[in-house]
Design a protein around this motif. Structure first.
Motif, short mmCIF file in Angstrom:
data_model
loop_
_atom_site.label_atom_id
_atom_site.label_comp_id
_atom_site.label_asym_id
_atom_site.label_seq_id
_atom_site.Cartn_x
_atom_site.Cartn_y
_atom_site.Cartn_z
N CYS A 61 8.94 24.67 -21.98
CA CYS A 61 9.32 25.64 -21.26
C CYS A 61 8.76 25.22 -19.83
O CYS A 61 8.66 25.73 -18.81
N THR A 62 8.13 24.20 -19.84
CA THR A 62 7.33 23.72 -18.50
C THR A 62 8.44 23.22 -17.68
O THR A 62 9.76 23.00 -17.27
N ASN A 74 5.72 22.42 -6.64
CA ASN A 74 5.41 20.68 -7.67
C ASN A 74 4.49 20.63 -8.71
O ASN A 74 3.38 19.66 -8.19
N GLU A 75 3.61 22.32 -9.40
CA GLU A 75 2.82 21.80 -10.17
C GLU A 75 3.56 22.13 -11.32
O GLU A 75 4.14 22.86 -11.33
N ALA A 76 3.15 21.73 -12.58
CA ALA A 76 3.86 21.48 -14.42
C ALA A 76 2.86 22.85 -14.35
O ALA A 76 2.11 23.43 -14.59
N VAL A 77 4.07 23.93 -14.51
CA VAL A 77 3.08 25.16 -15.66
C VAL A 77 4.66 25.69 -16.16
O VAL A 77 5.62 25.24 -16.49
N PRO A 78 3.97 25.98 -17.61
CA PRO A 78 4.40 26.71 -19.09
C PRO A 78 5.54 28.00 -18.49
O PRO A 78 4.68 28.84 -17.51
N GLY A 84 10.40 19.99 -21.64
CA GLY A 84 8.94 20.02 -20.83
C GLY A 84 8.05 18.17 -20.42
O GLY A 84 7.26 18.20 -19.31
N PHE A 85 8.50 17.24 -20.92
CA PHE A 85 7.49 16.76 -21.19
C PHE A 85 8.59 15.55 -19.70
O PHE A 85 7.40 15.03 -18.93
N LEU A 86 9.79 15.43 -19.45
CA LEU A 86 10.59 15.00 -18.30
C LEU A 86 9.61 15.82 -16.86
O LEU A 86 9.16 15.38 -16.27
N ILE A 87 9.11 17.22 -17.34
CA ILE A 87 9.11 17.84 -15.82
C ILE A 87 7.28 17.46 -15.71
O ILE A 87 7.48 17.63 -14.52
N SER A 88 6.75 17.36 -17.14
CA SER A 88 5.53 17.13 -16.54
C SER A 88 5.73 16.13 -15.86
O SER A 88 4.50 15.49 -15.37
N ALA A 89 6.00 14.90 -16.76
CA ALA A 89 5.62 13.48 -16.11
C ALA A 89 6.48 13.14 -14.20
O ALA A 89 5.13 12.93 -13.36
N LYS A 90 7.22 14.58 -14.45
CA LYS A 90 7.79 13.95 -12.86
C LYS A 90 6.62 15.06 -12.09
O LYS A 90 6.08 14.42 -11.27
N ALA A 91 6.02 16.08 -12.11
CA ALA A 91 4.53 16.73 -11.79
C ALA A 91 3.89 15.12 -11.37
O ALA A 91 2.91 15.11 -10.42
N LEU A 92 3.55 14.35 -12.11
CA LEU A 92 2.49 13.33 -12.00
C LEU A 92 2.92 12.24 -11.50
O LEU A 92 1.91 12.21 -10.63
N MET A 93 4.24 12.48 -11.49
CA MET A 93 4.92 11.02 -10.64
C MET A 93 4.91 11.42 -9.67
O MET A 93 4.70 10.97 -8.09
N LEU A 94 5.33 12.95 -8.50
CA LEU A 94 4.77 12.99 -7.44
C LEU A 94 3.21 13.31 -7.33
O LEU A 94 2.76 13.08 -5.51
N HIS A 95 2.31 13.87 -7.35
CA HIS A 95 0.70 13.73 -7.07
C HIS A 95 0.19 11.83 -7.29
O HIS A 95 -0.63 11.98 -7.07
N ASN A 96 0.75 11.40 -8.53
CA ASN A 96 -0.22 10.16 -8.69
C ASN A 96 1.21 9.45 -8.43
O ASN A 96 1.88 9.14 -9.05
N LYS A 97 0.51 8.49 -7.48
CA LYS A 97 1.89 7.00 -7.31
C LYS A 97 1.12 6.44 -8.29
O LYS A 97 2.47 5.15 -8.63
N ASN A 98 0.21 5.93 -8.37
CA ASN A 98 -0.36 4.29 -9.78
C ASN A 98 -0.16 5.19 -10.42
O ASN A 98 -1.89 4.98 -10.81
N PRO A 99 -0.01 6.51 -11.57
CA PRO A 99 -0.56 6.98 -12.64
C PRO A 99 -1.34 5.04 -13.75
O PRO A 99 -0.21 4.90 -14.16
#
Length: 153
Positions: free
Chosen positions: A47-48, A53-57, A104-119
């Motif tokens: 349910c993320t 812009n923060e991933a939350v359940p 949920g995976f897509l949204i969690s990955a989107k949050a990562l990409m928003l906050h970290n340009k080169n993870p």
């Protein structure tokens, strides 16, 4: 309780029951059924959503808590009829099996990409560690996220 929020780029306002969970508000009141309910305890990640812009359940947030907030659900990931790079890569890499966990995976990955340009690989694993896939598609999911990050840069 009165709320005024932005959901997938559109204003949403109205009265909500103060005990109503955000997942129920999204699914039942706004007909945004792409957000899935798995465990109802914030442990599976199905349910993320993005809350400011923060991933939350969304099963652990009350609808009244979104007042003056911005929400992004899986329905809002695509823009102007164009799939998000993450969605494209999930399809290309076969990272969608049964599909229940995918939002949920897509949204969690989107949050990562928003906050970290080169993870790094470890950053990716950490970003999705709260998401469970019962079909064990983690390798393809990680590869798809890495490809989206590489194509974006």
């Amino acid at each position: 309780m009165k709320i005024n929020a932005i959901v997938n780029g559109s204003p949403v306002e109205g009265e909500v029951d103060e005990k109503l969970r955000l997942i129920d508000f999204l699914r039942e009141n706004l007909d945004l059924t792409g957000t899935k309910e798995g465990c109802s305890e914030g442990e599976c990640g199905a349910c993320t959503i993005l809350l400011n812009n923060e991933a939350v359940p969304s099963c652990t947030v009350l609808a009244g808590q979104i007042n003056e907030c911005e929400i992004l659900t899986i329905e809002g990931l695509a823009q102007n009829g164009e799939l998000d790079i993450l969605q494209k890569k999930f399809i290309e890499y076969g990272a969608v099996q049964c599909g229940f966990c995918s939002p949920g995976f897509l949204i969690s990955a989107k949050a990562l990409m928003l906050h970290n340009k080169n993870p790094t690989l470890e950053d990716i694993k950490r970003a999705i560690e709260g998401n469970l896939c019962r079909c064990t598609g983690y390798i393809k999911i990680i590869e798809a996220i890495q490809a989206a990050i590489e194509e974006r840069t």
